[in-house]
Every structure is written in C-alpha cells, then in structure tokens.
Design an enzyme around this catalytic site. Structure first.
Site, PDB file in Angstrom:
ATOM      1  N   GLY A  52       1.136  -2.710   4.271  1.00  0.00           N
ATOM      2  CA  GLY A  52       1.377  -1.694   3.241  1.00  0.00           C
ATOM      3  C   GLY A  52       2.492  -2.192   2.349  1.00  0.00           C
ATOM      4  CB  THR A  53       2.793  -3.071  -0.904  1.00  0.00           C
ATOM      5  OG1 THR A  53       1.692  -2.285  -1.335  1.00  0.00           O
ATOM      6  CG2 THR A  53       2.293  -4.384  -0.383  1.00  0.00           C
ATOM      7  CB  THR A  54       5.339  -0.617  -3.859  1.00  0.00           C
ATOM      8  OG1 THR A  54       4.913  -1.952  -4.032  1.00  0.00           O
ATOM      9  CG2 THR A  54       6.608  -0.378  -4.621  1.00  0.00           C
TER      10      THR A  54
END
Lengths: 225, 260
Positions: free
Chosen positions: B43-45
C-alpha cells in the site's frame, strides 16, 4: 496413625453452598432486564470506580455480585476469552452462550475441587436485534446456569427484589419504565435510591458495533425522575 | 470459546499482544527474505493534516505488487478507536494485521482497565508494535503507519509519524507516509496554514493525493468511472468520522475545475 474424620459428601457440598450463599447475601442486588432500547442492567453500587457491570464484547455485558475481586477476575477472563475468539475467528462468532458455559465450567470446577467456592453470582447478557432473541444467562456459585426469560435478579436479597420487580415489569416497556421498576424493586418499600447509589448500563439494541454504554448519574436521574 | 487462566506472576494484564503470545497466537517473523517468494502487495500514500478542530487523515486506494496493480480499492485509513485513526503504508498483509491488532489492543485495554488509554499511550503502543515488527521489516515486510487522534484531555488534534524501527515523531502540522508521500508532503507544505477549517483541510488532503498519484505510479488517483475515491476521515471532538463518497466526488469536481 490418625485417620481424618469421615464427612459425607452431601455435608461437604451443603457446607460449601451455605458458605457461598452467605458471602453473596452480604452484597447488594442487581437487576438485568430486557427493554425496548436493549438490555438494561441496574445495580445498587455506592462506589463509582469499583464496577459491578461491565462490557465484555460488542453485544455482550457482564454483571457480578458477591466478592468483588472474584467476579472481577471472572470478568477479565471473559474479556480475554471473547477478544481471543473474535481475533482468531470473527467478531460475529463471539456469543454469550458459549461464554456462559465456560464460566459455568470454572465455577463448577472451583465449587467441587477447591476448599473455598467462589462467592459470586454473575449475569452474562447478550442483546439481539429483536427483543425476543435477547439472552440472559444467570450463573450461580456452583456453576448452575439459568437461562432467564425477560429479566434476572442477582444478589443477597434476590427473591424479594425479584418478586417486587416481576410485579412492576412489562416486557415491552421502554428504558425509563424498566429502569424505574428496577430502582423501586431494589429499594423496596422503606428506602429511596438516588442516581449516585446506582450503577446503570445499557446494551443498546440499535448500536452498530460496541453496544455497551454506561448511563451517567444525571441521565439516570432524568430517567427515573 | 476457551477461558485462559494465569498464575498471578504470569498474568498479561491489559496487554492483548502479550495475551496472544501466551496462547501461541503471536505472529512469527519470516525465516528468510520475503522477496524470494515473489512480490507481495504494498500500500502506498497516506497523509494526515491538522486543522482547527482536529485532524484529517486520507489515503489512496491502490495496492501494487511490483509493476502490477494488485488492488484498486484497498483501504489504508482505519479508526483505531473512537477518538483516533491509523493510516498504513508498506506491505499490505502485515499492515492490515498490525491495524487489527492495534484496534484490539486499544479496545482490550479499555475493557480490562475500565478506562481508555491516553492519546500519548496509544501512540506509544503503536510505536512498540512497529518496533516488534522490525525483524519482519528486515525481510522485506516494512510497515510504516501514521497515527492521529483527538486528545480528549488537552482538547486538540495531534498526529504522529513512525519509522520502520518504531521511532515515534510527533508532528505539529502534517505528516505523510508511503511512496507518494514526498510529493504529497510538498503540496501540503505549500497549502498549509494554521487553523485551517474542515473544508480547506479536506481539499488540501485531496490535492496532495492527486499530485502524489500524478507523480508516483504506485499511488492511485480518484477513479470517477468506478466511483472509487480515497478513504478520508476527520477526527475531532465528535470522534472518528469517515467522509462520505458523495462529498468527496463534489470536492474532486471543484478541484478538477481549477486544476487545468
């Protein structure tokens, strides 16, 4: 060589039961009952920090009378069991019946195998979406489980309180009505109880997740007004 | 259901993680680097911004496995309890597990002790969980959360950022995490002012995510075709409230109007 005196098992059990009952009779009573808004539990408890009524899980509450440290240990054990079960499986899989059976096992085990029985009576309540499906499990010091129908009364003066409450209670009444009946039943004819002497909590039928809610003194005063 | 019992000296108290370990349910660190087993979803931002009444948290919806998009609608912002939220970046599986455990830890403490932890206590709990996760992070399963909440004792919103070793850093104004976090942070830095109102803080968080998605392939932008919007929540005196998709769609329409 000295021989221990023979004591009949009936006598042993009777002595233990008397001992437990005496301990429980010293404490004050509590009432748990189904109402339109959920399940209300009302205890006579002058302390605002040592609780008799507590949250176990999303829709499950616990109430105990008798020796505080003993039922508090049971309460914590129940929270642990419920949280572990919810973690391992799912939150929906945690139910009052299985918890009540586990409590019964512990109480029964201590009653038959230990010197001293637990001087407690406990109530495990689970609120459902429909009032007809609510569950109230009343557990005695020896592990007896009673599946109570609409309400349960625990504690020393249970029989008299139960009689008074049963006469005033209507199963489809709202929170205020049931709470008033419970407070009057706990107080009896000669006394008047005020909010500060009561501990009241509601398992809210309409709640989405954690349904347990304590009612503050001013809210209780307003309801029983 | 099995009721666990303990001798007094072994009693785990209100610590749910210790209870899990005592029952043999605690998570074990992987024996070798996980990258050898193939790529796993990341998962990122995520971002958190303080505003006048509390804190806004937001996260995009994309999870990637290497070059591939593995999920379009993953959620990375969660309520930790009524008054706080946690947002995650990093290996998706362990991150979700950490959030679940963190939520349970707070709830378990509150039920056993009869009183909720302070916000500071919650932030420290998460710090310990990230630190305990370090062996797994070393094998390629890093999880770097953000934590934000409304401090009911001080009546302010507060936010915390972490590093992979469990280092805990309280930020005054905003914090970001994940691969697009750098770009998002720049947008927030330029748009931030003390005492933003709710609407401005939400718009700032959404613009930061748009820019992150513009510059970083692992960050997903808003997806009006499928109706997938970021997960955005406000945490203020009323507690953790998720902002509904309708409002987000309207805010995005306004942002898009002014962005060309």
């Amino acid at each position: 060589m000295s021989m221990p005196f023979y004591v009949a098992p009936e006598q042993v059990m009777k002595d233990r039961a008397d001992y437990a009952r005496k301990g429980i009779a010293r404490g004050r009573s509590l009432v748990g009952a189904v109402c339109a808004e959920g399940i209300v539990i009302c205890a006579e408890n002058p302390s605002s920090t040592l609780r008799k009524v507590s949250e176990i899980y999303d829709r499950i509450a616990f109430a105990g009378v008798g020796k505080y440290n003993e039922f508090d240990q049971l309460r914590i054990a129940g929270v642990r069991a419920a949280d572990l079960k919810g973690y391992s499986f799912s939150r929906e899989d945690v139910d009052a019946r299985s918890l009540a059976n586990q409590y019964a096992q512990i109480l029964g085990q201590v009653f038959t195998h230990e010197m001293k029985p637990l001087e407690v009576e406990i109530l495990v309540a689970e609120v459902a979406h429909e009032a007809a499906d609510d569950q109230l499990f009343h557990l005695l010091y020896d592990g007896t489980v009673i599946d109570e129908d609409r309400f349960a009364v625990l504690g020393g003066d249970a029989e008299a309180v139960s009689e008074r409450f049963g006469a005033a209670y209507e199963a489809d009444a709202d929170l205020a009505g049931v709470l008033r009946a419970a407070v009057d039943a706990l107080a009896g004819a000669e006394r008047q109880l005020v909010a500060a002497e009561l501990e009241v909590a509601l398992l809210d039928r309409a709640g989405s997740r954690r349904c347990f809610r304590r009612l503050a003194d001013d809210e209780v005063s307003r309801l029983i007004g | 259901m099995h009721i666990p019992t303990f001798r007094t000296q072994d009693d785990p108290g209100p610590d749910f993680a210790a209870l899990l370990r005592s029952q043999g349910l605690g998570p074990a660190a992987p024996a070798s680097a996980v990258t050898t087993a193939g790529t796993i979803p990341h998962g990122t931002t995520v971002v958190a911004i303080r505003y006048a009444e509390g804190v806004v948290m937001a996260g995009d919806r994309r999870a990637t496995s290497g070059n591939l998009i593995s999920h379009r609608s993953i959620e990375k912002v969660f309520p930790a309890d009524r008054w706080s939220g946690v947002a995650i970046a990093g290996a998706a599986g362990p991150a979700m597990e950490m959030v679940k455990l963190f939520q349970l830890q707070l709830e378990h403490y509150e039920k056993v002790e009869g009183e909720a932890l302070s916000l500071e206590g919650k932030a420290n709990q998460l710090s310990q969980m990230v630190r305990n996760h370090l062996p797994a992070a070393m094998q390629g399963l890093a999880v770097v959360p953000l934590f934000a909440g409304y401090d009911t004792r001080r009546t302010v919103g507060r936010l915390f950022q972490y590093d992979v070793t469990g280092g805990r850093y309280e930020e005054d104004d905003y914090a970001t995490s994940g691969s697009g976090g750098l770009h998002a942070a720049t947008v927030i830095k330029l748009g931030f002012a003390d005492g933003l109102d709710r609407g401005d803080a939400l718009d700032l968080a959404l613009r930061a995510l748009v820019t992150a998605a513009d510059e970083d392939s692992a960050t997903g932008g808003p997806d009006p075709i499928r109706g997938i919007w970021p997960v955005v929540a406000t945490i203020d005196a009323a507690g953790f409230t998720r902002v509904d998709d309708q409002e987000l769609a309207e805010r995005y329409a306004t942002i898009a109007g002014g962005a060309r």
